[in-house]
Scaffold this active site. Sequence first.
Site, PDB file in Angstrom:
ATOM      1  N   SER A  35       0.753  -1.247  -0.021  1.00  0.00           N
ATOM      2  CA  SER A  35       0.077   0.126  -0.006  1.00  0.00           C
ATOM      3  C   SER A  35       0.900   1.206   0.080  1.00  0.00           C
ATOM      4  CB  SER A  35      -0.994   0.133   1.254  1.00  0.00           C
ATOM      5  OG  SER A  35      -0.280  -0.232   2.487  1.00  0.00           O
ATOM      6  N   TYR A  74      21.288   2.631  -5.844  1.00  0.00           N
ATOM      7  CA  TYR A  74      22.268   3.189  -6.588  1.00  0.00           C
ATOM      8  C   TYR A  74      23.217   2.245  -7.253  1.00  0.00           C
ATOM      9  CZ  TYR A  74      21.657   8.135  -6.651  1.00  0.00           C
ATOM     10  OH  TYR A  74      21.065   9.171  -6.929  1.00  0.00           O
ATOM     11  N   HIS A  93      24.141   5.326  -0.636  1.00  0.00           N
ATOM     12  CA  HIS A  93      24.359   5.274  -2.127  1.00  0.00           C
ATOM     13  C   HIS A  93      25.687   5.885  -2.264  1.00  0.00           C
ATOM     14  CE1 HIS A  93      20.208   4.678  -1.986  1.00  0.00           C
ATOM     15  NE2 HIS A  93      19.684   6.188  -1.838  1.00  0.00           N
ATOM     16  N   LYS A 123      29.440  14.643  -1.616  1.00  0.00           N
ATOM     17  CA  LYS A 123      28.440  16.063  -1.355  1.00  0.00           C
ATOM     18  C   LYS A 123      26.945  15.489  -1.812  1.00  0.00           C
ATOM     19  CE  LYS A 123      27.993  20.614  -3.541  1.00  0.00           C
ATOM     20  NZ  LYS A 123      28.704  21.276  -4.344  1.00  0.00           N
ATOM     21  N   ARG A 132      28.019  11.219 -15.434  1.00  0.00           N
ATOM     22  CA  ARG A 132      27.001  11.847 -14.998  1.00  0.00           C
ATOM     23  C   ARG A 132      25.950  10.658 -14.908  1.00  0.00           C
ATOM     24  NH1 ARG A 132      24.388  15.047 -18.772  1.00  0.00           N
ATOM     25  NH2 ARG A 132      26.175  16.545 -18.611  1.00  0.00           N
ATOM     26  N   TYR A 161      32.080  12.105 -19.897  1.00  0.00           N
ATOM     27  CA  TYR A 161      32.922  13.017 -20.751  1.00  0.00           C
ATOM     28  C   TYR A 161      34.114  13.582 -19.926  1.00  0.00           C
ATOM     29  CZ  TYR A 161      30.282  16.617 -18.012  1.00  0.00           C
ATOM     30  OH  TYR A 161      29.649  17.219 -17.024  1.00  0.00           O
ATOM     31  N   MET A 162      34.992  13.776 -20.841  1.00  0.00           N
ATOM     32  CA  MET A 162      36.431  14.135 -20.343  1.00  0.00           C
ATOM     33  C   MET A 162      36.655  15.539 -20.628  1.00  0.00           C
ATOM     34  SD  MET A 162      39.167  12.602 -19.223  1.00  0.00           S
ATOM     35  CE  MET A 162      40.696  13.377 -18.581  1.00  0.00           C
ATOM     36  N   ARG A 217      23.512  26.865  -3.912  1.00  0.00           N
ATOM     37  CA  ARG A 217      24.581  25.670  -4.040  1.00  0.00           C
ATOM     38  C   ARG A 217      24.696  24.961  -2.756  1.00  0.00           C
ATOM     39  NH1 ARG A 217      28.304  24.734  -7.501  1.00  0.00           N
ATOM     40  NH2 ARG A 217      30.027  24.546  -5.865  1.00  0.00           N
TER      41      ARG A 217
HETATM   42  P1  NDP Z   1       5.771   3.953   3.607  1.00  0.00           P
HETATM   43  O1  NDP Z   1       5.906   4.936   4.566  1.00  0.00           O
HETATM   44  O2  NDP Z   1       4.819   4.442   2.436  1.00  0.00           O
HETATM   45  O3  NDP Z   1       5.529   2.523   4.096  1.00  0.00           O
HETATM   46  C1  NDP Z   1       5.105   1.257   3.601  1.00  0.00           C
HETATM   47  C2  NDP Z   1       3.768   0.701   4.150  1.00  0.00           C
HETATM   48  O4  NDP Z   1       4.526   0.009   5.333  1.00  0.00           O
HETATM   49  C3  NDP Z   1       2.869   1.635   4.053  1.00  0.00           C
HETATM   50  O5  NDP Z   1       2.011   1.698   3.185  1.00  0.00           O
HETATM   51  C4  NDP Z   1       1.906   0.939   5.563  1.00  0.00           C
HETATM   52  O6  NDP Z   1       1.114  -0.149   5.071  1.00  0.00           O
HETATM   53  C5  NDP Z   1       3.235   0.184   6.243  1.00  0.00           C
HETATM   54  N1  NDP Z   1       3.683   0.936   7.421  1.00  0.00           N
HETATM   55  C6  NDP Z   1       4.061   2.335   7.493  1.00  0.00           C
HETATM   56  N2  NDP Z   1       4.412   2.785   8.556  1.00  0.00           N
HETATM   57  C7  NDP Z   1       4.324   1.609   9.228  1.00  0.00           C
HETATM   58  C8  NDP Z   1       4.486   1.408  10.843  1.00  0.00           C
HETATM   59  N3  NDP Z   1       5.012   2.357  11.557  1.00  0.00           N
HETATM   60  N4  NDP Z   1       4.620   0.198  11.194  1.00  0.00           N
HETATM   61  C9  NDP Z   1       3.928  -0.800  10.299  1.00  0.00           C
HETATM   62  N5  NDP Z   1       3.645  -0.674   8.948  1.00  0.00           N
HETATM   63  C10 NDP Z   1       3.889   0.468   8.581  1.00  0.00           C
HETATM   64  O7  NDP Z   1       7.309   3.503   2.768  1.00  0.00           O
HETATM   65  P2  NDP Z   1       7.860   3.635   1.732  1.00  0.00           P
HETATM   66  O8  NDP Z   1       7.141   2.693   0.721  1.00  0.00           O
HETATM   67  O9  NDP Z   1       8.113   4.973   1.320  1.00  0.00           O
HETATM   68  O10 NDP Z   1       9.195   2.889   1.875  1.00  0.00           O
HETATM   69  C11 NDP Z   1       9.403   1.401   2.316  1.00  0.00           C
HETATM   70  C12 NDP Z   1      10.736   1.266   2.453  1.00  0.00           C
HETATM   71  O11 NDP Z   1      11.750   1.824   1.591  1.00  0.00           O
HETATM   72  C13 NDP Z   1      11.483   1.938   3.772  1.00  0.00           C
HETATM   73  O12 NDP Z   1      12.466   1.298   4.440  1.00  0.00           O
HETATM   74  C14 NDP Z   1      12.180   3.259   2.937  1.00  0.00           C
HETATM   75  O13 NDP Z   1      13.141   3.778   3.818  1.00  0.00           O
HETATM   76  C15 NDP Z   1      12.750   2.468   1.868  1.00  0.00           C
HETATM   77  N6  NDP Z   1      12.710   3.828   0.717  1.00  0.00           N
HETATM   78  C16 NDP Z   1      12.027   4.261   0.271  1.00  0.00           C
HETATM   79  C17 NDP Z   1      12.032   5.040  -0.859  1.00  0.00           C
HETATM   80  C18 NDP Z   1      11.003   5.933  -1.401  1.00  0.00           C
HETATM   81  O14 NDP Z   1      11.082   6.668  -2.600  1.00  0.00           O
HETATM   82  N7  NDP Z   1       9.756   5.774  -0.986  1.00  0.00           N
HETATM   83  C19 NDP Z   1      13.469   5.127  -1.553  1.00  0.00           C
HETATM   84  C20 NDP Z   1      14.362   4.437  -0.907  1.00  0.00           C
HETATM   85  C21 NDP Z   1      14.178   3.565   0.159  1.00  0.00           C
HETATM   86  P3  NDP Z   1       0.105  -0.547   5.816  1.00  0.00           P
HETATM   87  O15 NDP Z   1      -0.496   0.409   6.603  1.00  0.00           O
HETATM   88  O16 NDP Z   1      -0.967  -0.979   4.742  1.00  0.00           O
HETATM   89  O17 NDP Z   1       0.444  -2.085   6.296  1.00  0.00           O
HETATM   90  C1  BG6 Z   2      16.523   7.515  -1.532  1.00  0.00           C
HETATM   91  C2  BG6 Z   2      16.561   8.604  -0.597  1.00  0.00           C
HETATM   92  O1  BG6 Z   2      17.051   6.390  -1.302  1.00  0.00           O
HETATM   93  O2  BG6 Z   2      17.400   8.183  -2.899  1.00  0.00           O
HETATM   94  C3  BG6 Z   2      15.870  10.050  -1.244  1.00  0.00           C
HETATM   95  O3  BG6 Z   2      15.802   8.278   0.455  1.00  0.00           O
HETATM   96  C4  BG6 Z   2      16.769  10.450  -2.536  1.00  0.00           C
HETATM   97  O4  BG6 Z   2      16.119  11.087  -0.386  1.00  0.00           O
HETATM   98  C5  BG6 Z   2      16.677   9.193  -3.526  1.00  0.00           C
HETATM   99  O5  BG6 Z   2      15.964  11.460  -2.969  1.00  0.00           O
HETATM  100  C6  BG6 Z   2      17.441   9.505  -4.767  1.00  0.00           C
HETATM  101  O6  BG6 Z   2      17.267   8.373  -5.640  1.00  0.00           O
HETATM  102  P1  BG6 Z   2      17.470   8.847  -7.002  1.00  0.00           P
HETATM  103  O7  BG6 Z   2      17.404   7.527  -7.764  1.00  0.00           O
HETATM  104  O8  BG6 Z   2      16.246   9.832  -7.397  1.00  0.00           O
HETATM  105  O9  BG6 Z   2      18.427   9.780  -7.390  1.00  0.00           O
END
Ligand code: NDP
Ligand code: BG6
Length: 483
Positions: A39, A214, A252, A335, A372, A380-381, A466
């Site tokens: 979800s 990454y 990353h 950075k 990049r 590129y160089m 920046r």
């Molecule tokens: P969400 O906060 O959307 O959580 C995913 C699902 O987990 C929710 O839909 C919910 O489902 C359940 N959930 C949320 N909070 C809790 C809680 N406290 N206890 C139990 N279940 C919970 O997270 P993301 O989808 O954004 O991220 C999931 C993982 O991926 C994390 O570890 C995050 O750090 C990592 N991540 C996310 C990125 C992103 O772009 N979103 C990028 C890189 C890594 P329900 O309530 O239906 O069970």
């Molecule tokens: C995620 C970080 O892991 O990577 C975000 O939680 C960040 O904060 C993202 O924006 C960057 O990923 P990308 O693929 O968009 O460069």
Amino acid sequence: MGSGSWHMEKRHSFKNEPVKDVEHVLENGSLSIVVLGASGDLAKKKTFPALFNLFQQGFLQPNEVHIFGYARTKISDDELRNRIRGYLVRDKGASPKDLEDVTKFLQLIKYVSGSYDTEEGFRLLDKEISETEVLRNGVDGLSRRLFYLALPPSVYPSVCRMIRHCCMNKTDLGGWTRIVVEKPFGKDLESAEQLSTQIGELFEESQIYRIDHYLGKELVQNLIVFREDFGTEGRGGYFDEYGIIRDIIQNHLLQVLCLVAMEKPISLKPEHIRDEKVKVLQSVLPIEDDEVVLGQYDGYRDDPTVPDHSNTPTFSTVVLRIHNERWEGVPFILKAGKALNSRKAEIRVQFKDVPGDIFKCKKQGRNEFVIRLQPSEAMYMKLTVKQPGLEMSTVQSELDLSYGQRYQGVTIPEAYERLILDTIRGDQQHFVRRDELKAAWEIFTPLLHRIDNGDLKPLPYKPGSRGPAEADALLEKAGYVQT
Ligand code: NDP
Ligand code: BG6
């Protein structure tokens, strides 16, 4: 930044053909992919779209694959499918041809609702998986089960326990069970080790795929500047607990640094590559406070989910020093920042000025190799050449390999696509091994604790800038020349 010789082509696989050293076992039979946290945001934006792309390219065959979404939210199969369709069609702009494929893809998806810490839901999930396995295989085929934890790390231990107790592949039929875990893997050395131990008691290292997306990027073969033009809107609660170092730098950027700085591995086997990465991490010297600049953009604390007195950095420049024969004296500058002037991720290797320069004309800047990663992948160089014409003067020019031009019509796969496919193939090359994770936390934990204790404070910077001016001063002090 100065550099010695650096033979990128020897280490890495910019190849069209699959890496031969990794033995991809061709497997048939039922493959169940379970997205836990179906979800959520990651599942919607990354996991399901990556699965769709793999399906569309024929890597996931409808006669073998079934996809399950699992979460607590009570929704029907069709509600989950509609969410995924909505994202693929509205946000990713699916073409009419795609729409047909989207419909076929969605038919592979089922949803099971349940909690993360009781057996009831997982037993139901197991029943659903087993039924499709029997349907696909009869009773004697392979049972391959991939569990993708798109969940907050707080629930990893209980979810892993439930999978172990209720949902393992039926070993007497052959096959495997693998779990993919997302970052953040802990908050510091101690919590990461605790998490690793908890999961390690339930699964073998060969079953655990710690994802760092990454490592799945096409051009991630080298190093580092990471800038983002958006802030932490909508994720302030998560971000404030972690900060830019835990969110991006410790994982990353450090992973990319390892690929740049490691020695040539004995082979392209995953363990050989990861052995070399660990050696780099273990050679990194403790970070000095005067080689760190922290920033926090103005307005960050206006987010209602961020505490008024938050000390969390949204920007950081950190200089790492690698104490080994090849890299002694070469600063590695990492950075990253939120709400900056542009969104990009780059690696810049700057070459030292030649001593005893014989050209009297005005200097044109350093020779520099740029990779990049995004946007618009390119290598590129930048180099100094003679200005064409009768006069003897120099000018800076480029040898340019822009992927968009050179590989027109070639679709570059999304990082998550590649990594999910690697998981199905059992290739751990692009995943973080437990000892790598530990070594990465060892580097940053002392600094992070100093920040958490308030001993180091972030400097303010304007959104769209920046970052703090002090960061540019640090770069200059480290020997980097703006080209
Ligand atoms: P969400 O906060 O959307 O959580 C995913 C699902 O987990 C929710 O839909 C919910 O489902 C359940 N959930 C949320 N909070 C809790 C809680 N406290 N206890 C139990 N279940 C919970 O997270 P993301 O989808 O954004 O991220 C999931 C993982 O991926 C994390 O570890 C995050 O750090 C990592 N991540 C996310 C990125 C992103 O772009 N979103 C990028 C890189 C890594 P329900 O309530 O239906 O069970
Ligand atoms: C995620 C970080 O892991 O990577 C975000 O939680 C960040 O904060 C993202 O924006 C960057 O990923 P990308 O693929 O968009 O460069």
